[in-house]
Design a protein around this motif. Sequence first.
Motif, PDB file in Angstrom:
ATOM      1  N   TYR A  24       0.155   9.771   5.975  1.00  0.00           N
ATOM      2  CA  TYR A  24      -0.683   8.793   5.296  1.00  0.00           C
ATOM      3  C   TYR A  24      -0.936   7.576   6.196  1.00  0.00           C
ATOM      4  O   TYR A  24      -2.066   7.093   6.297  1.00  0.00           O
ATOM      5  N   LYS A  69       1.253   4.039  -3.113  1.00  0.00           N
ATOM      6  CA  LYS A  69       0.928   5.450  -2.876  1.00  0.00           C
ATOM      7  C   LYS A  69       2.151   6.349  -3.055  1.00  0.00           C
ATOM      8  O   LYS A  69       2.033   7.472  -3.533  1.00  0.00           O
ATOM      9  N   ASP A  80      -4.970   7.358   6.677  1.00  0.00           N
ATOM     10  CA  ASP A  80      -5.684   6.414   5.825  1.00  0.00           C
ATOM     11  C   ASP A  80      -6.413   5.393   6.698  1.00  0.00           C
ATOM     12  O   ASP A  80      -5.820   4.787   7.593  1.00  0.00           O
ATOM     13  N   SER A  95       0.826  -1.214   0.000  1.00  0.00           N
ATOM     14  CA  SER A  95       0.000   0.000   0.000  1.00  0.00           C
ATOM     15  C   SER A  95       0.857   1.260   0.000  1.00  0.00           C
ATOM     16  O   SER A  95       0.584   2.206  -0.736  1.00  0.00           O
TER      17      SER A  95
END
Length: 165
Positions: free
Chosen positions: A41, A11, A45, A7
Amino acid sequence: MHPLAESVQAKFPQAVVSVYEWRGDVALTIARAQVHEVCRYLRDDSKMDFDYMVHVSSVDWPDDEERFEVVWEVYSIRHRHRIRIKTRVPEQDCYVDSMVDIWRGAEFMEREVFDMMGIRFKNHPDLRRILMPDEYDEGWPLRKDFPLQGKGWRDTFDFLKEGTS
């Protein structure tokens, strides 16, 4: 590759320098310029949700061009997963962004890294010594080049003299 690392890699493809996984623990080395953005993040997130700052530490690699490594270990209470974020810092430009605005719990731990290793945290709200006396100016005690015998004043303590009880 671990799903957390995938992930972050998806990103921030330019920010991820390396990924290391061992027995389910994930460590990402992130470029210093992007480490603050990656950490934000990780907290914001919803799939990451790293809401707890476990630890901030540093490592001294005196023979490397980027001598210092700053390490933040964070945990998600809701998802029960952890990740270790690392970034490298050269001795001649010895600073990294503070994460206190993301995780308030980083405040004292970043001060300890500053006090013991001399790594400055940009935008830290109160970057001053926390373990050593305020007037201490003889180096950084956890650096590998710090003298083991001290710099003179420690040799004058009575309990270090032979035959003193």
